[in-house]
Design a protein around this motif. Structure first.
Motif, PDB file in Angstrom:
ATOM      1  N   LEU A 165      16.775 -12.012  11.093  1.00 37.80           N
ATOM      2  CA  LEU A 165      15.728 -13.005  10.863  1.00 37.80           C
ATOM      3  C   LEU A 165      16.132 -14.417  11.291  1.00 37.80           C
ATOM      4  O   LEU A 165      15.341 -15.359  11.140  1.00 37.80           O
ATOM      5  N   ALA A 166      17.347 -14.577  11.810  1.00 33.84           N
ATOM      6  CA  ALA A 166      17.826 -15.907  12.199  1.00 33.84           C
ATOM      7  C   ALA A 166      16.931 -16.534  13.265  1.00 33.84           C
ATOM      8  O   ALA A 166      16.678 -17.746  13.244  1.00 33.84           O
ATOM      9  N   LYS A 167      16.455 -15.744  14.187  1.00 35.43           N
ATOM     10  CA  LYS A 167      15.597 -16.271  15.247  1.00 35.43           C
ATOM     11  C   LYS A 167      14.311 -16.861  14.659  1.00 35.43           C
ATOM     12  O   LYS A 167      13.861 -17.940  15.077  1.00 35.43           O
ATOM     13  N   SER A 168      13.731 -16.178  13.690  1.00 30.43           N
ATOM     14  CA  SER A 168      12.513 -16.676  13.043  1.00 30.43           C
ATOM     15  C   SER A 168      12.768 -18.007  12.349  1.00 30.43           C
ATOM     16  O   SER A 168      11.958 -18.936  12.430  1.00 30.43           O
ATOM     17  N   ARG A 169      13.919 -18.101  11.666  1.00 24.82           N
ATOM     18  CA  ARG A 169      14.234 -19.352  10.972  1.00 24.82           C
ATOM     19  C   ARG A 169      14.482 -20.485  11.966  1.00 24.82           C
ATOM     20  O   ARG A 169      14.091 -21.636  11.728  1.00 24.82           O
ATOM     21  N   THR A 170      15.124 -20.164  13.085  1.00 22.74           N
ATOM     22  CA  THR A 170      15.397 -21.189  14.094  1.00 22.74           C
ATOM     23  C   THR A 170      14.109 -21.697  14.731  1.00 22.74           C
ATOM     24  O   THR A 170      13.962 -22.896  14.991  1.00 22.74           O
ATOM     25  N   ILE A 171      13.160 -20.808  14.958  1.00 25.73           N
ATOM     26  CA  ILE A 171      11.870 -21.224  15.510  1.00 25.73           C
ATOM     27  C   ILE A 171      11.224 -22.255  14.598  1.00 25.73           C
ATOM     28  O   ILE A 171      10.701 -23.282  15.051  1.00 25.73           O
ATOM     29  N   GLU A 172      11.278 -22.012  13.288  1.00 25.75           N
ATOM     30  CA  GLU A 172      10.645 -22.941  12.351  1.00 25.75           C
ATOM     31  C   GLU A 172      11.443 -24.226  12.182  1.00 25.75           C
ATOM     32  O   GLU A 172      10.863 -25.285  11.903  1.00 25.75           O
ATOM     33  N   ALA A 173      12.761 -24.160  12.351  1.00 25.63           N
ATOM     34  CA  ALA A 173      13.546 -25.392  12.348  1.00 25.63           C
ATOM     35  C   ALA A 173      13.178 -26.245  13.557  1.00 25.63           C
ATOM     36  O   ALA A 173      13.089 -27.476  13.468  1.00 25.63           O
ATOM     37  N   ASP A 174      12.936 -25.587  14.700  1.00 23.67           N
ATOM     38  CA  ASP A 174      12.476 -26.306  15.896  1.00 23.67           C
ATOM     39  C   ASP A 174      11.067 -26.855  15.689  1.00 23.67           C
ATOM     40  O   ASP A 174      10.760 -27.992  16.057  1.00 23.67           O
ATOM     41  N   ASN A 175      10.214 -26.023  15.090  1.00 21.98           N
ATOM     42  CA  ASN A 175       8.833 -26.465  14.840  1.00 21.98           C
ATOM     43  C   ASN A 175       8.777 -27.667  13.909  1.00 21.98           C
ATOM     44  O   ASN A 175       7.885 -28.514  14.011  1.00 21.98           O
ATOM     45  N   ASP A 217      -7.507 -15.205  12.695  1.00 21.53           N
ATOM     46  CA  ASP A 217      -8.447 -16.216  13.173  1.00 21.53           C
ATOM     47  C   ASP A 217      -8.096 -17.625  12.712  1.00 21.53           C
ATOM     48  O   ASP A 217      -8.816 -18.568  12.971  1.00 21.53           O
ATOM     49  N   ASN A 218      -6.956 -17.781  12.020  1.00 25.05           N
ATOM     50  CA  ASN A 218      -6.616 -19.097  11.473  1.00 25.05           C
ATOM     51  C   ASN A 218      -5.172 -19.462  11.807  1.00 25.05           C
ATOM     52  O   ASN A 218      -4.335 -19.659  10.939  1.00 25.05           O
ATOM     53  N   ILE A 219      -4.880 -19.521  13.096  1.00 27.30           N
ATOM     54  CA  ILE A 219      -3.541 -19.876  13.544  1.00 27.30           C
ATOM     55  C   ILE A 219      -3.312 -21.374  13.315  1.00 27.30           C
ATOM     56  O   ILE A 219      -4.225 -22.177  13.425  1.00 27.30           O
ATOM     57  N   PHE A 220      -2.052 -21.744  13.031  1.00 31.84           N
ATOM     58  CA  PHE A 220      -1.713 -23.147  12.836  1.00 31.84           C
ATOM     59  C   PHE A 220      -2.106 -23.957  14.067  1.00 31.84           C
ATOM     60  O   PHE A 220      -2.162 -23.465  15.173  1.00 31.84           O
ATOM     61  N   SER A 221      -2.309 -25.241  13.865  1.00 30.33           N
ATOM     62  CA  SER A 221      -2.608 -26.123  14.984  1.00 30.33           C
ATOM     63  C   SER A 221      -1.378 -26.275  15.867  1.00 30.33           C
ATOM     64  O   SER A 221      -0.264 -25.952  15.475  1.00 30.33           O
ATOM     65  N   ASP A 222      -1.581 -26.798  17.062  1.00 31.41           N
ATOM     66  CA  ASP A 222      -0.484 -26.940  18.020  1.00 31.41           C
ATOM     67  C   ASP A 222       0.623 -27.858  17.513  1.00 31.41           C
ATOM     68  O   ASP A 222       1.766 -27.747  17.928  1.00 31.41           O
ATOM     69  N   GLU A 223       0.297 -28.799  16.622  1.00 30.01           N
ATOM     70  CA  GLU A 223       1.303 -29.732  16.138  1.00 30.01           C
ATOM     71  C   GLU A 223       2.107 -29.171  14.969  1.00 30.01           C
ATOM     72  O   GLU A 223       3.125 -29.729  14.586  1.00 30.01           O
ATOM     73  N   GLY A 224       1.655 -28.077  14.372  1.00 29.74           N
ATOM     74  CA  GLY A 224       2.375 -27.506  13.248  1.00 29.74           C
ATOM     75  C   GLY A 224       1.684 -27.650  11.916  1.00 29.74           C
ATOM     76  O   GLY A 224       2.213 -27.238  10.890  1.00 29.74           O
ATOM     77  N   PRO A 538      12.017 -30.065  20.504  1.00 30.44           N
ATOM     78  CA  PRO A 538      11.377 -28.826  20.970  1.00 30.44           C
ATOM     79  C   PRO A 538       9.855 -28.953  21.048  1.00 30.44           C
ATOM     80  O   PRO A 538       9.249 -29.843  20.437  1.00 30.44           O
ATOM     81  N   LYS A 539       9.266 -28.056  21.788  1.00 30.94           N
ATOM     82  CA  LYS A 539       7.816 -27.892  21.790  1.00 30.94           C
ATOM     83  C   LYS A 539       7.445 -26.941  20.661  1.00 30.94           C
ATOM     84  O   LYS A 539       8.197 -26.027  20.313  1.00 30.94           O
ATOM     85  N   PHE A 540       6.273 -27.146  20.112  1.00 28.16           N
ATOM     86  CA  PHE A 540       5.825 -26.289  19.013  1.00 28.16           C
ATOM     87  C   PHE A 540       5.568 -24.873  19.498  1.00 28.16           C
ATOM     88  O   PHE A 540       4.973 -24.660  20.558  1.00 28.16           O
ATOM     89  N   ARG A 541       6.042 -23.880  18.714  1.00 30.29           N
ATOM     90  CA  ARG A 541       5.844 -22.460  19.044  1.00 30.29           C
ATOM     91  C   ARG A 541       5.092 -21.773  17.904  1.00 30.29           C
ATOM     92  O   ARG A 541       5.650 -21.565  16.832  1.00 30.29           O
ATOM     93  N   PRO A 542       3.821 -21.426  18.122  1.00 31.22           N
ATOM     94  CA  PRO A 542       3.036 -20.798  17.055  1.00 31.22           C
ATOM     95  C   PRO A 542       3.431 -19.358  16.812  1.00 31.22           C
ATOM     96  O   PRO A 542       3.144 -18.822  15.769  1.00 31.22           O
TER      97      PRO A 542
END
Length: 542
Positions: A165-175, A217-224, A538-542
């Motif tokens: 799950l480290a990759k998932s946590r890193t994505i959110e640290a970047d976000n 149908d309710n994905i986060f916005s591009d900014e997070g 980083p750029k936001f990754r949904p």
């Protein structure tokens, strides 16, 4: 006493007067029945000394005072202060509530007497959250508890799974950085509490469900930012959490008033836990069908996959869908508040003590530098930062008490008699702010966690000596210590490495006053500016 009780009764609202009369009548009948049916041998127990406690009303004990105090946990604090004791016994309509503010007695409770005190109270609120006690943390001590704890500790919280799950946590640290940077570019005010909760929510959703959003149908916005449905989900999670524990009258008079919604807590926990499940359960149902009926996926990718695919020695599925659903609610309410609360208070204390902020940022620059982003692998070397987190846990805990334990049999604590069925409440502020344990307890001083043997050792957020409470210990101890530490330290480290922080001009003077829930009474609003090269954000990754 009768005159005093009459005076109290007439000062209460009419509906409560009727309630009090009814409670007293029913309690009198029940107590008389117990006295007549009590074995003679049990009468000898009365000669053993209970911890000191305030005098109470006939039958109801200290329950009227508890009900009239807001916040209710304040009543225990004030009574213990008046009694000048670090262990007290309160009679709440026949239920003994033992409150502890001593590190020595807390260690005795969770080490020497752990086997005697590892049960949970049978409360409507716990029953509702745990779907009739199916989840680990809420279940009474027994087979269900042991099964769920074994599954969580050996599978969900194993090194293998957490590494997966480290990759998932890193994505959110970047976000997190992407979100704050986008707020800077739009000259927006940063609400630290809201931002911290978004991060904790997003990390939890990724580890649980493998995705940031709860509906397609309710994905986060591009900014997070949170989408509308995610906001509703998160609000319901916190509303559910805030019901536990709430010291509701129904907790102690459940036999008579279960389902009456006396103080609104029963309805509150029903409504909000139902909302949480309305988002969680469709994802779980869809995933159960995928794994158990359609052949599954190429690989296990999150906690839900882990639970669904587990089998026992006979090849049968180990965890039922209902157990998975109950455990997911518990994961939601257990994983978000601690990091968010710790983050807000730590930043506030650092801004109030600029030298502490300078030391923390210097450590990050020396350990990590400014040419790359701080990663989970850096956490062992960020000792001063972790000392700050520890100090925040000590002086600004996220709850007044550790989740209640229950005595499975007669035992003793601090030399006092603790009857079977007693509720054991270890006070978080009572330990962390106790002048008998800490010198200058109200002074924020991270250096106190780097003294003596700690100088040459890696600092951890665990406090096994119970001088304060970060993660609970013993049989009922927190099984998510590692992932909780990662979430907390990475969030703070990314905040400090990525940005310079200062109070927003409209915030006014910095206030460290707390509210009844131990949150900052005034949410922390800050202005930021980047302190790293633009290409590192980083750029936001949904």
């Amino acid at each position: 006493m009768m005159t005093t009780m009459t005076s109290l009764t007439t000062s209460l609202p009419y509906p409560f007067q009727l309630l009090l009369v009814f409670i007293t009548s029913m309690a009198s009948i029940t107590l008389l029945g117990r006295m007549l049916s009590r074995p003679t041998s049990k009468l000898k127990d009365r000669s053993r000394q209970l911890p000191p406690g305030p005098p109470g009303w006939p039958i109801l004990g200290n329950l009227p005072e508890l009900m009239m105090t807001r916040p209710r946990h304040k009543y225990f604090h004030l009574a213990m202060k008046e009694l000048k004791t670090d262990i007290a016994c309160f009679n709440l309509a026949g239920v003994r509530a033992i409150t502890i503010n001593s590190d020595e007695i807390a260690r005795e409770a969770f080490r020497e007497r752990d086997a005697d005190l590892c049960d949970r109270p049978n409360l409507f609120i716990m029953e509702t959250i745990g779907d009739n006690y199916k989840s680990m943390g809420i279940s009474p001590y027994g087979e269900q508890f042991m099964k769920m704890k074994r599954v969580i500790t050996t599978e969900a919280m194993s090194v293998k799974t957490l590494n997966m799950l480290a990759k998932s946590r890193t994505i959110e640290a970047d976000n997190l950085l992407a979100y704050v940077n986008s707020m800077y570019q739009r000259s927006e005010t940063v609400d630290v509490r809201e931002l911290s909760r978004v991060y904790g929510y997003a990390v939890t959703m990724r580890m649980l469900f493998g995705r940031r959003h709860v509906t397609k149908d309710n994905i986060f916005s591009d900014e997070g930012r949170l989408g509308k449905e995610e906001k509703r989900h998160l609000e319901a999670i916190f509303e559910t959490l805030n019901c536990l524990p709430c010291f509701s009258p129904a907790d102690y008079l459940e036999k008579w008033f279960k389902g009456w919604n006396i103080d609104g807590q029963e309805k509150r926990v029903k409504v909000n836990s139902k909302i949480v499940r309305s988002y969680n359960n469709p994802i779980i149902d869809e995933r159960v069908e995928l794994w158990r009926e359609k052949g599954g996926k190429a690989a296990v990718e999150d906690w839900i996959d882990t639970f669904i695919t587990l089998k026992d020695g006979n090849g049968k599925y180990l965890v039922t869908p209902d157990e998975i659903k109950a455990q997911c609610v518990e994961f939601c309410i257990a994983s978000i508040d601690n990091p968010a609360n710790n983050m807000e208070w730590t930043l506030a204390e650092m801004l109030n003590n600029p030298e502490i902020l300078r030391k923390a940022m210097k450590e990050i620059d020396e350990v990590v530098g400014k040419e790359r982003l701080v990663q989970e692998s850096d956490i062992p070397n960020l000792n001063y930062l972790k000392a700050c987190c520890r100090e925040t846990f000590r002086i600004h805990p996220s709850a007044a008490y550790v989740p209640p334990h229950v005595a499975r049999q007669d035992t003793t604590l601090g030399g006092y008699f603790i009857p079977k069925g007693s509720h054991i409440h270890v006070g978080r502020p009572g330990l962390g702010r106790n002048p008998k344990i800490w010198k200058d307890p109200l002074v924020y001083k991270p250096e106190r966690h780097l003294e003596g043997d700690a100088i040459s050792q890696e600092v951890t957020l665990v406090e096994t000596d119970m001088r304060f409470v970060s993660f609970s210990t013993g049989r009922r101890g927190c099984v998510g210590v590692k992932v909780g530490t990662i979430m907390m330290v990475i969030m703070l480290a990314r905040f400090l490495q990525g940005f310079n922080w200062k109070l927003h001009p409209n915030y006014g003077p910095l206030s460290l006053e707390e509210d009844g829930a131990l949150l900052m009474a005034k949410p922390l609003l800050l202005s930021v500016e980047p302190r790293l090269a633009p290409h590192l954000y980083p750029k936001f990754r949904p």
